[in-house]
Scaffold this active site. Structure first.
Site, PDB file in Angstrom:
ATOM      1  N   SER A  80       0.837  -2.458  -8.863  1.00 58.98           N
ATOM      2  CA  SER A  80       1.333  -2.518  -7.479  1.00 58.98           C
ATOM      3  C   SER A  80       0.842  -1.398  -6.580  1.00 58.98           C
ATOM      4  O   SER A  80       1.103  -1.421  -5.376  1.00 58.98           O
ATOM      5  CB  SER A  80       2.865  -2.519  -7.468  1.00 58.98           C
ATOM      6  OG  SER A  80       3.358  -3.816  -7.698  1.00 58.98           O
ATOM      7  N   LYS A  83      -0.751  -2.391  -3.432  1.00 59.26           N
ATOM      8  CA  LYS A  83      -0.027  -2.650  -2.177  1.00 59.26           C
ATOM      9  C   LYS A  83      -0.222  -1.530  -1.162  1.00 59.26           C
ATOM     10  O   LYS A  83       0.067  -1.717   0.025  1.00 59.26           O
ATOM     11  CB  LYS A  83       1.455  -2.853  -2.462  1.00 59.26           C
ATOM     12  CG  LYS A  83       1.770  -4.088  -3.301  1.00 59.26           C
ATOM     13  CD  LYS A  83       3.262  -4.316  -3.419  1.00 59.26           C
ATOM     14  CE  LYS A  83       3.591  -5.572  -4.209  1.00 59.26           C
ATOM     15  NZ  LYS A  83       3.512  -5.377  -5.669  1.00 59.26           N
ATOM     16  N   SER A 140       8.635  -3.111  -3.803  1.00 57.06           N
ATOM     17  CA  SER A 140       7.373  -3.628  -4.328  1.00 57.06           C
ATOM     18  C   SER A 140       7.386  -5.149  -4.440  1.00 57.06           C
ATOM     19  O   SER A 140       6.843  -5.727  -5.379  1.00 57.06           O
ATOM     20  CB  SER A 140       7.071  -3.006  -5.695  1.00 57.06           C
ATOM     21  OG  SER A 140       5.713  -3.151  -6.027  1.00 57.06           O
ATOM     22  N   LYS A 268       3.719   5.189  -3.950  1.00 56.53           N
ATOM     23  CA  LYS A 268       3.780   3.851  -4.542  1.00 56.53           C
ATOM     24  C   LYS A 268       3.666   3.891  -6.056  1.00 56.53           C
ATOM     25  O   LYS A 268       2.775   4.531  -6.615  1.00 56.53           O
ATOM     26  CB  LYS A 268       2.650   2.971  -3.986  1.00 56.53           C
ATOM     27  CG  LYS A 268       2.819   1.506  -4.306  1.00 56.53           C
ATOM     28  CD  LYS A 268       3.965   0.890  -3.521  1.00 56.53           C
ATOM     29  CE  LYS A 268       4.378  -0.462  -4.067  1.00 56.53           C
ATOM     30  NZ  LYS A 268       5.106  -0.378  -5.346  1.00 56.53           N
TER      31      LYS A 268
END
Length: 444
Positions: A80, A83, A140, A268
């Protein structure tokens, strides 16, 4: 897990996821007097950190200096952390005025069928861009991510092209995006799978570079990434909880307080079975921001334990120090000659300060300056601040393997007026007789 020397890494996916006169073009190097370096912090060896990672990177975003690099150029599944690029592009389009945070997004089939970490969007649901962005940045949410990608680009595949174009522009050399989320291609909805088998990969160094663009181009990023919990819908029984356990605000949260880190406000996390556990973090202390990336750790908690080691390494051992003040004179190149000027010898200075991230306590007297003057002939009149060349400052601190360099412009320190016709005439006559005398002298 292997323990490495220093290098960069990144992740994306979550949950299931001497003297120069007026000659043009000339260069000169001057060195400040060297002095004994004393009192500098002894930088720990990479081995002493005992990092349990596949790769890691520590970067200072203003200078772009890499302070720690462990297998940083190895392309790995980022989960993720992917992202982050989706976040950057969406925020940038809003900043440009092409979209608005409060405009409505209608959820399509692709987003509604996306699995993994999600907020269970149904086809036809409508939410604002900001609501979906928070769900992506905090929880997320893969479905929210796809909904945003399709809204701004028309389709997820069109958005993926934007992602790869941006990666190229940013200089991310070991990155390829296959989707907006970081999911494996096999886990995408069948109808919307990316053609081929080229999965998303990103190096730790590229992740750090991407994070640098986020914190630099969107300094309000923490408005989203530092949110601890968020209730997406009134009917939801529980709020979205930020996967980032290291947020400084978590120091008062029972389950997370042992991970909370002073000054940390992003960015993140990522996890898939292929990627392991990854985290791109950023923290600011005493006006200095650092970006860390760890990839391929063994567990959710391990990614934060390893990140603490990396950030501590930076904050405990390095400082940002101004090496050269703004409007500085370069020894040996205090002036340049300007034709037809009232005063032909014109003072020049650097156009900005120069700072480096160096081991704490390092003596900075040994700095080299290399001047390169423009090939263009300088002719009055000139405005103050006219570029006449560049000066590159270089410095190799004790305890660091790299030589630090920064190039700034060399500019005129004042306006340069054109001489009057009489002065120019007298100067021309003087030059004529000087050349004539030198010519006669050379005959004997």
């Amino acid at each position: 897990m292997l323990c490495f020397s220093l290098a960069p890494t990144l992740a994306l996916a979550e949950g299931e996821q001497n003297q120069t006169q007026s000659q043009t073009g000339s260069t000169t190097t001057s060195t400040k007097p060297a002095s004994q370096q004393s009192g500098a912090v002894q930088i720990p060896s990479p081995e002493s950190l005992q990092l349990q990672v596949k790769s890691a990177v520590l970067l200072e975003p203003v200078s772009g200096q890499v302070l720690l690099n462990i297998n940083g150029d190895q392309a790995l599944p980022p989960a993720s952390m992917t992202k982050m690029m989706t976040e950057y592009i969406v925020a940038d389009l809003v900043k440009q005025g092409k979209f608005k945070w409060d405009e409505m997004v209608t959820v399509g089939e692709n987003a509604s069928e996306t699995i993994g970490s999600r907020i269970f969007l149904a086809e036809g649901d409508q939410h604002t861009m900001e609501e979906l962005y928070i769900a992506m940045a905090v929880g997320s949410a893969n479905d929210a991510t796809v909904a945003l990608a399709e809204h701004v680009a028309g389709s997820e595949q069109a958005f993926v092209k934007m992602m790869n174009d941006e990666a190229k522009r940013m200089g991310m050399k070991n990155t390829h995006f296959a989707n907006s989320t970081g999911l494996d291609i096999a886990d995408m909805p069948e109808k919307y799978k990316t053609p081929g088998n080229q999965e998303t990969v990103m190096s730790a160094m590229d992740a750090a570079i991407l994070a640098k663009y986020i914190v630099t181009d969107h300094p309000d990023f923490a408005r989203f990434t530092s949110i601890q919990t968020h209730k997406f819908r009134e009917r939801d029984k529980a709020p979205i909880v930020n996967y980032n356990w290291m947020l400084e605000a978590n120091k008062n949260v029972t389950n997370f307080k042992k991970y909370a880190y002073e000054g940390l406000d992003g960015l993140k996390t990522g996890h898939t079975s292929n990627a392991g556990n990854c985290f791109t973090g950023t923290a600011e202390r005493n006006g200095v921001r650092l970006i860390s990336v760890v990839m391929g750790t063994s567990s959710e908690s391990a990614r934060f334990v390893e990140t603490r080691k990396v950030l501590d390494y930076g904050f405990n051992n390095f400082e940002t120090k101004q090496i050269i003040a703004p409007k500085a004179t370069v020894p040996g190149t205090e002036t340049v000659t300007v034709k037809k000027a009232k005063n032909t010898s014109v003072p020049v200075v650097s156009d900005q300060a120069v700072s480096f991230v160096i081991p704490k306590g390092t003596d900075t007297s040994k700095v080299q300056a290399k001047v390169t003057l423009s090939n263009e002939t300088l002719t009055a009149p000139l405005k103050q601040g006219t570029k006449v060349g560049t000066v590159t400052y270089s410095f190799k601190p004790d305890g660091m393997n790299q030589t630090l360099e920064k190039t700034v412009n060399l500019i005129t320190a004042q306006d340069v007026e054109k001489a009057g016709w009489f002065k120019l005439l007298m100067r021309a006559i003087g030059d004529f007789f000087s050349d004539l005398f030198n010519g006669i002298k050379n005959l004997f």
